[in-house]
Scaffold this motif. Structure first.
Motif, mmCIF file in Angstrom:
data_model
loop_
_atom_site.group_PDB
_atom_site.id
_atom_site.type_symbol
_atom_site.label_atom_id
_atom_site.label_comp_id
_atom_site.label_asym_id
_atom_site.label_seq_id
_atom_site.Cartn_x
_atom_site.Cartn_y
_atom_site.Cartn_z
ATOM 1 N N LEU A 270 -6.829 2.173 9.801
ATOM 2 C CA LEU A 270 -7.185 2.381 8.381
ATOM 3 C C LEU A 270 -6.706 3.125 7.470
ATOM 4 C CD1 LEU A 270 -11.055 2.154 9.664
ATOM 5 C CD2 LEU A 270 -9.579 0.177 9.335
ATOM 6 N N ILE A 271 -6.399 2.532 6.174
ATOM 7 C CA ILE A 271 -5.985 3.601 5.114
ATOM 8 C C ILE A 271 -6.766 3.235 3.843
ATOM 9 C CG2 ILE A 271 -4.120 2.014 4.558
ATOM 10 C CD1 ILE A 271 -2.407 4.495 3.888
ATOM 11 N N THR A 272 -7.327 4.231 2.984
ATOM 12 C CA THR A 272 -8.020 4.123 2.111
ATOM 13 C C THR A 272 -6.820 3.874 0.799
ATOM 14 O OG1 THR A 272 -8.049 6.574 1.713
ATOM 15 C CG2 THR A 272 -9.863 5.487 2.746
ATOM 16 N N TYR A 273 -7.099 2.749 0.229
ATOM 17 C CA TYR A 273 -6.118 2.405 -0.959
ATOM 18 C C TYR A 273 -6.752 2.445 -2.482
ATOM 19 C CZ TYR A 273 -8.243 -2.116 -1.049
ATOM 20 O OH TYR A 273 -9.244 -3.324 -0.927
ATOM 21 N N ALA A 274 -7.968 2.804 -2.791
ATOM 22 C CA ALA A 274 -8.603 2.780 -3.865
ATOM 23 C C ALA A 274 -9.529 4.246 -4.147
ATOM 24 C CB ALA A 274 -9.286 1.691 -4.441
ATOM 25 N N GLY A 275 -9.776 4.608 -5.118
ATOM 26 C CA GLY A 275 -10.613 5.803 -5.398
ATOM 27 C C GLY A 275 -9.757 7.204 -4.611
ATOM 28 N N ILE A 322 2.907 9.255 0.125
ATOM 29 C CA ILE A 322 1.886 8.054 -0.206
ATOM 30 C C ILE A 322 1.460 7.794 -1.766
ATOM 31 C CG2 ILE A 322 -0.313 6.901 0.460
ATOM 32 C CD1 ILE A 322 0.295 7.707 3.146
ATOM 33 N N MET A 323 1.090 9.039 -1.965
ATOM 34 C CA MET A 323 0.570 9.149 -3.482
ATOM 35 C C MET A 323 1.670 8.971 -4.548
ATOM 36 S SD MET A 323 -2.479 9.796 -3.147
ATOM 37 C CE MET A 323 -2.818 10.235 -4.777
ATOM 38 N N SER A 324 3.128 8.861 -4.229
ATOM 39 C CA SER A 324 3.936 8.462 -5.030
ATOM 40 C C SER A 324 3.983 7.011 -5.234
ATOM 41 C CB SER A 324 5.469 8.905 -4.491
ATOM 42 O OG SER A 324 5.765 7.995 -3.479
ATOM 43 N N PHE A 325 3.650 6.239 -4.543
ATOM 44 C CA PHE A 325 3.092 4.651 -4.786
ATOM 45 C C PHE A 325 1.890 4.471 -5.629
ATOM 46 C CE2 PHE A 325 5.769 5.041 -1.065
ATOM 47 C CZ PHE A 325 6.319 3.891 -1.149
ATOM 48 N N VAL A 326 1.194 5.488 -6.097
ATOM 49 C CA VAL A 326 -0.124 5.167 -6.740
ATOM 50 C C VAL A 326 0.076 4.601 -8.113
ATOM 51 C CG1 VAL A 326 -2.283 6.131 -7.819
ATOM 52 C CG2 VAL A 326 -1.333 6.805 -5.426
ATOM 53 N N SER A 327 -0.842 3.531 -8.426
ATOM 54 C CA SER A 327 -0.831 2.901 -9.980
ATOM 55 C C SER A 327 -1.518 3.746 -10.804
ATOM 56 C CB SER A 327 -1.242 1.464 -9.726
ATOM 57 O OG SER A 327 -0.532 0.635 -8.969
ATOM 58 N N VAL A 329 -3.780 3.687 -13.423
ATOM 59 C CA VAL A 329 -4.727 2.759 -13.881
ATOM 60 C C VAL A 329 -5.909 3.502 -14.062
ATOM 61 C CG1 VAL A 329 -3.466 0.775 -13.677
ATOM 62 C CG2 VAL A 329 -5.172 1.507 -11.652
ATOM 63 N N ALA A 330 -6.899 2.870 -14.409
ATOM 64 C CA ALA A 330 -8.345 3.368 -14.763
ATOM 65 C C ALA A 330 -8.783 3.968 -13.364
ATOM 66 C CB ALA A 330 -9.456 2.546 -15.027
ATOM 67 N N GLN A 331 -8.765 3.170 -12.256
ATOM 68 C CA GLN A 331 -9.237 3.574 -10.976
ATOM 69 C C GLN A 331 -7.417 3.716 -10.125
ATOM 70 O OE1 GLN A 331 -11.287 1.531 -8.025
ATOM 71 N NE2 GLN A 331 -12.386 3.208 -7.460
ATOM 72 N N ALA A 332 -7.226 4.862 -9.619
ATOM 73 C CA ALA A 332 -6.098 5.073 -8.929
ATOM 74 C C ALA A 332 -6.075 4.267 -7.780
ATOM 75 C CB ALA A 332 -5.670 6.532 -8.362
ATOM 76 N N SER A 333 -5.139 3.547 -7.481
ATOM 77 C CA SER A 333 -4.983 2.400 -6.152
ATOM 78 C C SER A 333 -3.674 2.214 -5.827
ATOM 79 C CB SER A 333 -5.700 1.291 -6.642
ATOM 80 O OG SER A 333 -5.088 0.583 -7.446
ATOM 81 N N ILE A 334 -3.436 1.688 -4.475
ATOM 82 C CA ILE A 334 -2.158 1.263 -3.964
ATOM 83 C C ILE A 334 -2.434 -0.091 -3.296
ATOM 84 C CG2 ILE A 334 -0.614 1.533 -2.364
ATOM 85 C CD1 ILE A 334 -1.012 4.427 -2.258
ATOM 86 N N ASN A 335 -1.652 -1.120 -3.981
ATOM 87 C CA ASN A 335 -1.887 -2.579 -3.204
ATOM 88 C C ASN A 335 -1.203 -2.756 -1.932
ATOM 89 O OD1 ASN A 335 0.754 -3.293 -3.697
ATOM 90 N ND2 ASN A 335 0.416 -3.650 -5.776
ATOM 91 N N GLN A 337 0.893 -4.602 -0.734
ATOM 92 C CA GLN A 337 2.431 -4.716 -0.879
ATOM 93 C C GLN A 337 3.239 -3.319 -0.926
ATOM 94 O OE1 GLN A 337 4.199 -7.382 -0.165
ATOM 95 N NE2 GLN A 337 6.053 -5.904 0.124
ATOM 96 N N LYS A 338 2.674 -2.411 -1.678
ATOM 97 C CA LYS A 338 3.135 -1.078 -1.564
ATOM 98 C C LYS A 338 3.036 -0.472 -0.219
ATOM 99 C CE LYS A 338 2.747 -0.149 -6.681
ATOM 100 N NZ LYS A 338 2.296 0.555 -7.535
ATOM 101 N N ILE A 339 1.991 -0.512 0.304
ATOM 102 C CA ILE A 339 1.501 -0.082 1.787
ATOM 103 C C ILE A 339 2.679 -0.415 2.765
ATOM 104 C CG2 ILE A 339 0.083 0.084 3.700
ATOM 105 C CD1 ILE A 339 -2.161 -0.035 1.753
#
Length: 389
Positions: A270-275, A322-327, A329-335, A337-339
């Motif tokens: 599991l990997i958290t991708y938002a917030g 991993i954080m270098s892939f963060v978008s 935006v209003a809420q930081a996230s990684i989609n 495809q980036k993972i």
């Protein structure tokens, strides 16, 4: 046992902030504390990060509080607590309690420390929550004879030290695993030790999530599970490579079966991708868990070439990458495809398994320490309930 309002047995004082633009007010030798300097381990505080000058005290009309004062943060955040180890000043983010002879300051410290949620329930304000002097003054506390207060404090301090020791032992075991990882493999993003077999996560694993429409259409959380129900693993359940079950939600198994793509099995990562981004955990049981929103699932395709224990630690130790892939935006996230595009150098399977076996052995020691920690924590919690209700 007598019951008092805090305002009847303590003098409650606060502080203020000298003007930051006046340089002559700052970088002196007078201690001045803010809530940001307190954490869960704070007890007796002898120093402060920032210092003010005599001029700041004189011109701003600040009043100090004496050694032994119980320091209580009243905003940003509410409920951080410590005891002043010497005379000091503070900003406006406190409602500090100068104890009368009726109450032992360390007894009051433990009462407040055990009631953080209760204190936060009184928070008022639109921009940020705050508790007023009146609210603090009206809080009631059971106050036994002084000798019983000191006996309670002695018992709580002993157990608190044991708990801290056990937590420190677990941290040291985690540090041992981390050190072994980098000793064996180095930096697998840059490839300083291993310089071949550079692969993307999407090349070796499937990556998926629970779709938003699936959650809206099918998922109805239950606070209490029944026999056969399934635990939804949310971001707060993924910490330091482990599944944490302190706060859980359930769904019915029939609902889980309707969404096979997001069901979880042994070896899934599991990997958290938002917030909160990049927290990871390894699934250790079949037919028990289901994927919740904001958490991605990585399933290794060829488990004879790639080890899940190794991979979860690789992800855990490469958070900066991993954080270098963060978008942004209003809420930081990684989609997803980036993972899939995370790219690492992978050691041979035998080396991965060697590390996995090492982790297994260290985790056996962690289990024993955790048992001792849980036992001490249970006793501590029961004493807090006994003393303070």
């Amino acid at each position: 046992m007598a019951k008092y309002k805090l305002g009847d047995i303590c003098e409650i004082v606060s502080g203020s902030t000298p003007k930051t633009e006046i340089e002559e007010y700052w970088n002196g030798d007078i201690k001045w504390i803010t809530p940001a300097e307190l954490d869960d381990e704070s007890y007796i505080v002898y120093d402060t990060t920032r210092k003010i000058t005599e001029l700041a005290v004189k011109k701003t009309g600040l009043s100090s509080f004496p050694e032994g004062t119980v320091i209580l943060s009243s905003r940003a955040p509410i409920g951080k607590v410590a005891i002043a180890g010497c005379e000091m000043y503070c900003n406006q983010g406190f409602k500090n309690l100068i104890c009368s002879e009726k109450i032992y300051n360390r007894y009051l410290f433990w009462f407040l420390k055990g009631n953080t949620e209760y204190l936060n329930s009184f928070g008022r304000g639109a921009t940020f929550k705050e508790i007023s002097k009146k609210i603090v003054s009206d809080i009631e506390i059971n106050v036994p004879e002084m000798n019983l207060q000191k006996k309670a404090v002695l018992n709580l301090e002993r157990l608190s030290k044991i708990i801290s020791l056990r937590k420190s032992e677990i941290d040291k075991l985690d540090a041992l695993i981390r050190a072994r990882f980098f000793e064996l493999f180095g930096d697998l993003v840059e490839g300083d030790k291993i310089k071949e077999n550079r692969r993307k996560i999407g090349d070796i694993a499937s990556v998926t999530k629970l779709a938003g429409f699936e959650f809206t259409k099918y998922i109805k959380y239950k606070d209490i599970g029944s026999i056969g129900d399934v635990i939804m693993l949310r971001g707060l359940n993924c910490k330091r490579g482990k599944i944490i079950l302190d706060d859980i939600k359930w769904i019915e198994r029939e609902t889980s079966d309707l969404l096979p793509r997001s069901k979880l099995y042994i070896g899934d990562i599991l990997i958290t991708y938002a917030g909160t981004i990049g927290d990871v955990a390894l699934v250790d049981e079949d037919n028990k868990y289901h994927l919740a929103p904001n958490v991605g699932k990585i399933t290794i395709i060829d488990k004879l070439s790639y080890d899940p224990v190794f991979l979860v630690h690789l992800l855990m130790y490469s958070n900066k990458y991993i954080m270098s892939f963060v978008s942004k935006v209003a809420q930081a996230s990684i989609n997803m495809q980036k993972i899939r595009n995370f790219e690492y150098y992978f050691p041979g399977f035998e080396k991965q398994k060697y590390f996995s076996t090492f982790v297994e052995q260290v985790n056996k020691s962690k289990v024993e320490v955790q048992k001792a920690l849980d036992k001490a924590q249970l006793l501590f919690d029961s004493l807090m309930q006994k003393y303070f209700g």
